[in-house]
Design a protein around this motif. Structure first.
Motif, PDB file in Angstrom:
ATOM      1  N   MET A   1     -22.944 -34.394 -14.519  1.00 38.16           N
ATOM      2  CA  MET A   1     -21.832 -33.409 -14.116  1.00 38.16           C
ATOM      3  C   MET A   1     -21.510 -34.029 -12.592  1.00 38.16           C
ATOM      4  N   ARG A   2     -20.328 -34.443 -12.804  1.00 41.56           N
ATOM      5  CA  ARG A   2     -19.800 -34.860 -11.513  1.00 41.56           C
ATOM      6  C   ARG A   2     -19.553 -33.604 -10.546  1.00 41.56           C
ATOM      7  N   GLY A   3     -18.889 -32.636 -11.088  1.00 42.54           N
ATOM      8  CA  GLY A   3     -18.676 -31.701  -9.889  1.00 42.54           C
ATOM      9  C   GLY A   3     -17.924 -30.305 -10.683  1.00 42.54           C
ATOM     10  N   ARG A   4     -18.084 -29.367  -9.881  1.00 41.62           N
ATOM     11  CA  ARG A   4     -17.410 -28.313 -10.423  1.00 41.62           C
ATOM     12  C   ARG A   4     -16.234 -27.948  -9.082  1.00 41.62           C
ATOM     13  N   PHE A   5     -15.158 -27.395  -9.938  1.00 39.90           N
ATOM     14  CA  PHE A   5     -13.883 -27.056  -8.879  1.00 39.90           C
ATOM     15  C   PHE A   5     -13.100 -25.925  -9.495  1.00 39.90           C
ATOM     16  N   ILE A   6     -12.365 -25.329  -8.663  1.00 38.00           N
ATOM     17  CA  ILE A   6     -11.782 -24.022  -8.570  1.00 38.00           C
ATOM     18  C   ILE A   6     -10.326 -24.365  -8.334  1.00 38.00           C
ATOM     19  N   PHE A   7      -9.592 -24.154  -9.395  1.00 39.18           N
ATOM     20  CA  PHE A   7      -7.876 -24.537  -9.301  1.00 39.18           C
ATOM     21  C   PHE A   7      -7.103 -22.944  -9.164  1.00 39.18           C
ATOM     22  N   PRO A   8      -6.680 -22.203  -8.020  1.00 37.56           N
ATOM     23  CA  PRO A   8      -6.130 -21.137  -8.010  1.00 37.56           C
ATOM     24  C   PRO A   8      -4.820 -21.432  -8.770  1.00 37.56           C
ATOM     25  N   GLY A  11       1.936 -18.392  -9.912  1.00 36.68           N
ATOM     26  CA  GLY A  11       3.085 -17.891 -10.848  1.00 36.68           C
ATOM     27  C   GLY A  11       2.641 -17.655 -12.113  1.00 36.68           C
ATOM     28  N   GLU A  12       3.201 -18.392 -13.329  1.00 33.13           N
ATOM     29  CA  GLU A  12       3.072 -17.950 -14.465  1.00 33.13           C
ATOM     30  C   GLU A  12       2.150 -18.973 -15.350  1.00 33.13           C
ATOM     31  N   ASP A  13       1.579 -20.123 -14.425  1.00 33.54           N
ATOM     32  CA  ASP A  13       0.731 -21.004 -14.984  1.00 33.54           C
ATOM     33  C   ASP A  13      -0.625 -20.415 -15.544  1.00 33.54           C
ATOM     34  N   ASP A  14      -0.966 -20.739 -16.965  1.00 31.78           N
ATOM     35  CA  ASP A  14      -2.482 -20.544 -17.390  1.00 31.78           C
ATOM     36  C   ASP A  14      -3.245 -21.639 -17.095  1.00 31.78           C
ATOM     37  N   VAL A  15      -2.926 -22.613 -16.878  1.00 27.60           N
ATOM     38  CA  VAL A  15      -3.676 -23.933 -16.760  1.00 27.60           C
ATOM     39  C   VAL A  15      -3.313 -24.594 -15.419  1.00 27.60           C
ATOM     40  N   ALA A  34      -6.082 -32.515  -5.416  1.00 31.21           N
ATOM     41  CA  ALA A  34      -6.130 -32.497  -4.177  1.00 31.21           C
ATOM     42  C   ALA A  34      -6.058 -30.930  -3.612  1.00 31.21           C
ATOM     43  N   ALA A  35      -5.672 -30.089  -4.483  1.00 27.06           N
ATOM     44  CA  ALA A  35      -5.720 -28.598  -4.160  1.00 27.06           C
ATOM     45  C   ALA A  35      -7.107 -28.094  -4.625  1.00 27.06           C
ATOM     46  N   ALA A  36      -7.733 -28.707  -5.416  1.00 27.26           N
ATOM     47  CA  ALA A  36      -9.242 -28.079  -5.815  1.00 27.26           C
ATOM     48  C   ALA A  36      -9.920 -27.591  -4.901  1.00 27.26           C
ATOM     49  N   GLN A  37     -10.618 -26.325  -4.912  1.00 25.13           N
ATOM     50  CA  GLN A  37     -11.848 -25.868  -4.179  1.00 25.13           C
ATOM     51  C   GLN A  37     -13.240 -25.931  -4.672  1.00 25.13           C
ATOM     52  N   GLN A  38     -14.046 -25.849  -3.899  1.00 20.50           N
ATOM     53  CA  GLN A  38     -15.376 -25.825  -4.122  1.00 20.50           C
ATOM     54  C   GLN A  38     -15.707 -24.308  -4.626  1.00 20.50           C
ATOM     55  N   PRO A  39     -16.405 -24.111  -5.569  1.00 13.89           N
ATOM     56  CA  PRO A  39     -16.554 -22.804  -6.156  1.00 13.89           C
ATOM     57  C   PRO A  39     -17.692 -22.028  -5.190  1.00 13.89           C
ATOM     58  N   GLY A  40     -18.528 -22.890  -4.471  1.00 11.71           N
ATOM     59  CA  GLY A  40     -19.642 -21.958  -3.774  1.00 11.71           C
ATOM     60  C   GLY A  40     -19.244 -20.826  -3.137  1.00 11.71           C
ATOM     61  N   PRO A  45      -8.938 -13.409  -4.653  1.00 12.23           N
ATOM     62  CA  PRO A  45      -8.578 -11.799  -4.527  1.00 12.23           C
ATOM     63  C   PRO A  45      -8.327 -11.285  -5.704  1.00 12.23           C
ATOM     64  N   ALA A  46      -8.272  -9.885  -5.578  1.00 12.60           N
ATOM     65  CA  ALA A  46      -8.169  -8.983  -6.658  1.00 12.60           C
ATOM     66  C   ALA A  46      -6.934  -9.258  -7.255  1.00 12.60           C
ATOM     67  N   GLY A  47      -6.669  -9.536  -8.655  1.00 12.37           N
ATOM     68  CA  GLY A  47      -5.445  -9.664  -9.321  1.00 12.37           C
ATOM     69  C   GLY A  47      -4.840 -11.024  -9.398  1.00 12.37           C
ATOM     70  N   ALA A  48      -5.536 -11.911  -8.631  1.00 10.44           N
ATOM     71  CA  ALA A  48      -5.513 -13.182  -8.688  1.00 10.44           C
ATOM     72  C   ALA A  48      -6.187 -14.071  -9.931  1.00 10.44           C
ATOM     73  N   ARG A  49      -5.605 -15.156 -10.304  1.00  6.09           N
ATOM     74  CA  ARG A  49      -6.291 -16.007 -11.382  1.00  6.09           C
ATOM     75  C   ARG A  49      -6.843 -17.274 -10.831  1.00  6.09           C
ATOM     76  N   ALA A  50      -7.547 -17.851 -11.505  1.00  4.81           N
ATOM     77  CA  ALA A  50      -7.986 -19.346 -11.191  1.00  4.81           C
ATOM     78  C   ALA A  50      -8.728 -20.072 -12.408  1.00  4.81           C
ATOM     79  N   ASN A  51      -8.757 -21.376 -12.592  1.00  2.00           N
ATOM     80  CA  ASN A  51      -9.326 -21.982 -13.479  1.00  2.00           C
ATOM     81  C   ASN A  51     -10.703 -22.585 -13.022  1.00  2.00           C
TER      82      ASN A  51
END
Length: 96
Positions: A1-8, A11-15, A34-40, A45-51
């Motif tokens: 595995m190269r890495g794990r990332f969080i993508f906030p 709007g209406e985007d599901d992916v 470039a906007a990806a963040q590390q999950p650690g 926030p409550a009500g927010a979504r991320a991949n």
């Protein structure tokens, strides 16, 4: 595995990013990486979504695989753990 990332997700985007490459020729896809963040220490926030995105490399010249992933998170002071049932297989030849 190269890495794990969080993508906030905004709007209406599901992916934020689907299956693809971390080395794309598409400027929009590169901007998303470039906007990806590390999950650690990531806080959603409550009500927010991320991949959650897993970047894989092949482990031999023609194949690679990842089994189920475990996601551990906290809400207030309570910890939770969820095991996914997704398995990923990379192959340069047909998987069928």
């Amino acid at each position: 595995m190269r890495g794990r990332f969080i993508f906030p997700l905004d709007g209406e985007d599901d992916v934020a990013i689907g299956s693809g490459t971390t080395e794309s020729d598409d400027p929009q896809e590169n901007a998303r990486w470039a906007a990806a963040q590390q999950p650690g220490a990531y806080q959603l926030p409550a009500g927010a979504r991320a991949n959650i995105v897993v970047a894989l490399d092949t482990v031999t010249p023609d194949a690679g695989a990842a089994r189920a992933l475990r996601v551990t998170y906290s809400v207030d002071t309570k910890r939770y753990s969820v095991d996914t049932t997704t398995a990923l297989v990379l192959s340069t030849t047909s998987c069928l």
